[in-house]
Design a protein around this motif. Structure first.
Motif, mmCIF file in Angstrom:
data_model
loop_
_atom_site.group_PDB
_atom_site.id
_atom_site.type_symbol
_atom_site.label_atom_id
_atom_site.label_comp_id
_atom_site.label_asym_id
_atom_site.label_seq_id
_atom_site.Cartn_x
_atom_site.Cartn_y
_atom_site.Cartn_z
ATOM 1 N N THR A 46 5.412 24.525 -33.008
ATOM 2 C CA THR A 46 5.368 24.264 -31.563
ATOM 3 C C THR A 46 6.232 25.255 -30.795
ATOM 4 O O THR A 46 5.882 25.658 -29.670
ATOM 5 C CB THR A 46 5.823 22.826 -31.271
ATOM 6 O OG1 THR A 46 4.900 21.905 -31.892
ATOM 7 C CG2 THR A 46 5.853 22.548 -29.770
ATOM 8 N N THR A 47 7.342 25.693 -31.380
ATOM 9 C CA THR A 47 8.192 26.697 -30.731
ATOM 10 C C THR A 47 7.413 27.983 -30.502
ATOM 11 O O THR A 47 7.499 28.603 -29.431
ATOM 12 C CB THR A 47 9.438 26.977 -31.584
ATOM 13 O OG1 THR A 47 10.215 25.777 -31.678
ATOM 14 C CG2 THR A 47 10.290 28.072 -30.968
ATOM 15 N N ILE A 48 6.630 28.407 -31.488
ATOM 16 C CA ILE A 48 5.810 29.607 -31.336
ATOM 17 C C ILE A 48 4.795 29.426 -30.215
ATOM 18 O O ILE A 48 4.613 30.314 -29.373
ATOM 19 C CB ILE A 48 5.099 29.951 -32.662
ATOM 20 C CG1 ILE A 48 6.121 30.423 -33.699
ATOM 21 C CG2 ILE A 48 4.022 31.012 -32.444
ATOM 22 C CD1 ILE A 48 5.532 30.678 -35.062
ATOM 23 N N VAL A 49 4.131 28.282 -30.184
ATOM 24 C CA VAL A 49 3.144 28.024 -29.136
ATOM 25 C C VAL A 49 3.802 28.036 -27.762
ATOM 26 O O VAL A 49 3.259 28.602 -26.804
ATOM 27 C CB VAL A 49 2.440 26.674 -29.386
ATOM 28 C CG1 VAL A 49 1.606 26.263 -28.171
ATOM 29 C CG2 VAL A 49 1.551 26.763 -30.611
ATOM 30 N N ARG A 50 4.979 27.448 -27.645
ATOM 31 C CA ARG A 50 5.671 27.414 -26.355
ATOM 32 C C ARG A 50 6.080 28.814 -25.904
ATOM 33 O O ARG A 50 6.036 29.125 -24.718
ATOM 34 C CB ARG A 50 6.888 26.496 -26.452
ATOM 35 C CG ARG A 50 6.530 25.018 -26.504
ATOM 36 C CD ARG A 50 7.765 24.149 -26.728
ATOM 37 N NE ARG A 50 8.710 24.273 -25.639
ATOM 38 C CZ ARG A 50 8.634 23.598 -24.494
ATOM 39 N NH1 ARG A 50 7.632 22.770 -24.273
ATOM 40 N NH2 ARG A 50 9.552 23.753 -23.548
ATOM 41 N N ILE A 51 6.453 29.671 -26.843
ATOM 42 C CA ILE A 51 6.784 31.053 -26.484
ATOM 43 C C ILE A 51 5.537 31.807 -26.045
ATOM 44 O O ILE A 51 5.541 32.505 -25.019
ATOM 45 C CB ILE A 51 7.461 31.769 -27.673
ATOM 46 C CG1 ILE A 51 8.859 31.170 -27.926
ATOM 47 C CG2 ILE A 51 7.570 33.274 -27.404
ATOM 48 C CD1 ILE A 51 9.523 31.691 -29.181
ATOM 49 N N LEU A 52 4.452 31.662 -26.787
ATOM 50 C CA LEU A 52 3.216 32.374 -26.462
ATOM 51 C C LEU A 52 2.596 31.894 -25.158
ATOM 52 O O LEU A 52 1.889 32.652 -24.485
ATOM 53 C CB LEU A 52 2.210 32.235 -27.606
ATOM 54 C CG LEU A 52 2.584 32.910 -28.932
ATOM 55 C CD1 LEU A 52 1.523 32.648 -29.982
ATOM 56 C CD2 LEU A 52 2.790 34.409 -28.738
ATOM 57 N N SER A 53 2.856 30.651 -24.792
ATOM 58 C CA SER A 53 2.300 30.116 -23.546
ATOM 59 C C SER A 53 3.277 30.247 -22.386
ATOM 60 O O SER A 53 3.065 29.645 -21.333
ATOM 61 C CB SER A 53 1.887 28.657 -23.741
ATOM 62 O OG SER A 53 2.972 27.862 -24.183
ATOM 63 N N THR A 54 4.357 31.004 -22.571
ATOM 64 C CA THR A 54 5.372 31.343 -21.561
ATOM 65 C C THR A 54 6.230 30.149 -21.139
ATOM 66 O O THR A 54 6.909 30.205 -20.110
ATOM 67 C CB THR A 54 4.747 31.981 -20.287
ATOM 68 O OG1 THR A 54 4.103 30.977 -19.503
ATOM 69 C CG2 THR A 54 3.768 33.089 -20.654
ATOM 70 N N LEU A 55 6.233 29.079 -21.911
ATOM 71 C CA LEU A 55 7.062 27.913 -21.585
ATOM 72 C C LEU A 55 8.476 28.049 -22.132
ATOM 73 O O LEU A 55 9.362 27.267 -21.768
ATOM 74 C CB LEU A 55 6.414 26.644 -22.150
ATOM 75 C CG LEU A 55 5.046 26.279 -21.580
ATOM 76 C CD1 LEU A 55 4.489 25.062 -22.301
ATOM 77 C CD2 LEU A 55 5.129 26.035 -20.079
ATOM 78 N N LEU A 56 8.681 29.034 -23.007
ATOM 79 C CA LEU A 56 9.972 29.219 -23.664
ATOM 80 C C LEU A 56 10.175 30.712 -23.899
ATOM 81 O O LEU A 56 9.225 31.426 -24.211
ATOM 82 C CB LEU A 56 9.989 28.455 -24.993
ATOM 83 C CG LEU A 56 11.292 28.359 -25.763
ATOM 84 C CD1 LEU A 56 12.309 27.501 -25.002
ATOM 85 C CD2 LEU A 56 11.028 27.728 -27.137
ATOM 86 N N LYS A 57 11.406 31.173 -23.757
ATOM 87 C CA LYS A 57 11.710 32.576 -23.991
ATOM 88 C C LYS A 57 12.245 32.778 -25.397
ATOM 89 O O LYS A 57 13.068 31.994 -25.875
ATOM 90 C CB LYS A 57 12.730 33.080 -22.970
ATOM 91 C CG LYS A 57 12.189 33.189 -21.549
ATOM 92 C CD LYS A 57 13.209 33.824 -20.615
ATOM 93 C CE LYS A 57 12.630 33.992 -19.217
ATOM 94 N NZ LYS A 57 13.600 34.622 -18.282
ATOM 95 N N ALA A 58 11.775 33.838 -26.033
ATOM 96 C CA ALA A 58 12.264 34.178 -27.372
ATOM 97 C C ALA A 58 13.627 34.847 -27.269
ATOM 98 O O ALA A 58 13.959 35.470 -26.249
ATOM 99 C CB ALA A 58 11.273 35.098 -28.070
ATOM 100 N N ASP A 59 14.416 34.739 -28.335
ATOM 101 C CA ASP A 59 15.710 35.427 -28.379
ATOM 102 C C ASP A 59 15.542 36.896 -28.729
ATOM 103 O O ASP A 59 16.344 37.742 -28.305
ATOM 104 C CB ASP A 59 16.625 34.750 -29.408
ATOM 105 C CG ASP A 59 16.957 33.317 -29.040
ATOM 106 O OD1 ASP A 59 16.938 32.996 -27.834
ATOM 107 O OD2 ASP A 59 17.227 32.516 -29.955
ATOM 108 N N ALA A 60 14.518 37.195 -29.503
ATOM 109 C CA ALA A 60 14.257 38.571 -29.930
ATOM 110 C C ALA A 60 12.804 38.687 -30.345
ATOM 111 O O ALA A 60 12.119 37.695 -30.576
ATOM 112 C CB ALA A 60 15.180 38.964 -31.087
#
Length: 269
Positions: A46-60
């Protein structure tokens, strides 16, 4: 990475305080394919999906969706995708058709009623169009949820564990809907913890474990990682799923067959 990939992910990392969730994730997804991200609860799907859908920012790391960078071009990414979470986001007070018309109007589409009717037909919900969603089965709600996600024809759809909590018959209904998406050219990123779901649906399967993709390939390629199968003859008893589907049928109608034990050739250990 492929130049025509719908999704490209490189070195993705994410931590929550002292908890490291993603440790350098790499994968790409071909356009018009179903890509299954398989992993246990807490693996980071789910973390990956949230990053790909712009709901969460990746650290790197970097990620692009439909050719747009998720960090620098978030608005373009959002215009290219639709996201369906683990629970159906439908209004139970409204009918199925009213739910679809509402979303079509919110997206400023012309002839919202025609858009709704087309999706109702596509997902075999026309007969239930006027019923309140509160009266829908789990499978019908999920199909309506996916139909709502397709309003505006996004080229990519993220399905985050779409069959969680559904009964066997409802799961089959959703599987059919997902196959239809890919058949019509939609790129699907599917997260699941069900092995049979990934096996049934995916063109490619990636296994996420302890924050990393440990294997990525087609089902045939993954099977080659195991030793060659030995051929032997065994007495095959029907599984509980075989019994369930034989009795109720895919459409829920009682077929009540005579249960028999069959002898079959087993080609896998």
């Amino acid at each position: 990475m492929s130049a025509d990939a719908a999704i490209q992910v490189k070195g993705l990392e994410k931590s929550y305080k002292n908890l490291t969730v993603l440790r350098g994730v790499d994968f790409d997804v071909a356009r018009g394919s179903i890509f299954a991200l398989l992993g246990s609860n807490g693996a980071g799907k789910t973390t990956i999906v949230r990053i790909l859908s712009t709901l969460l920012k990746a650290d790197a790391g970097t990620a692009s969706v439909n050719g747009f960078d998720v960090a620098a071009q978030a608005a373009n990414v959002r215009e290219s995708i639709s996201l369906t979470g683990q629970f159906a986001a439908v209004d139970e007070v409204l009918s199925g058709r009213e739910n679809l018309v509402l979303v079509a109007r919110l997206r400023h589409l012309k002839d919202a009623g025609k858009v709704a009717d087309g999706l109702l037909d596509r997902f075999s919900l026309t007969d239930a169009a006027g019923r309140k969603v509160a009266e829908y089965s789990g499978g019908m709600r999920r199909r309506l949820d996916i139909a709502m996600s397709l309003i505006g024809n996004p080229p990519l759809i993220f399905l985050d564990e779409p069959t969680t909590g559904l009964d066997p018959q409802a799961r089959i209904e959703v599987w059919q809907a997902i196959r239809e998406l890919a058949h019509n050219g939609t790129t699907v990123l599917l997260t699941t913890q069900y092995l049979d779901e990934a096996e049934q649906l995916a063109d490619r399967i990636a296994i996420l474990h302890e924050g990393r993709i440990i294997v990525n390939g087609t089902l045939a390629e993954l099977k080659q990682l195991l030793p060659p199968a030995e051929i032997e003859y065994v007495e095959k008893q029907p599984s509980l799923e075989d019994v369930f589907l034989a009795i109720v049928g895919d459409d829920g109608k009682d077929t009540t067959p005579a249960m028999t034990t069959t002898r079959t050739r087993k080609d896998q250990p």
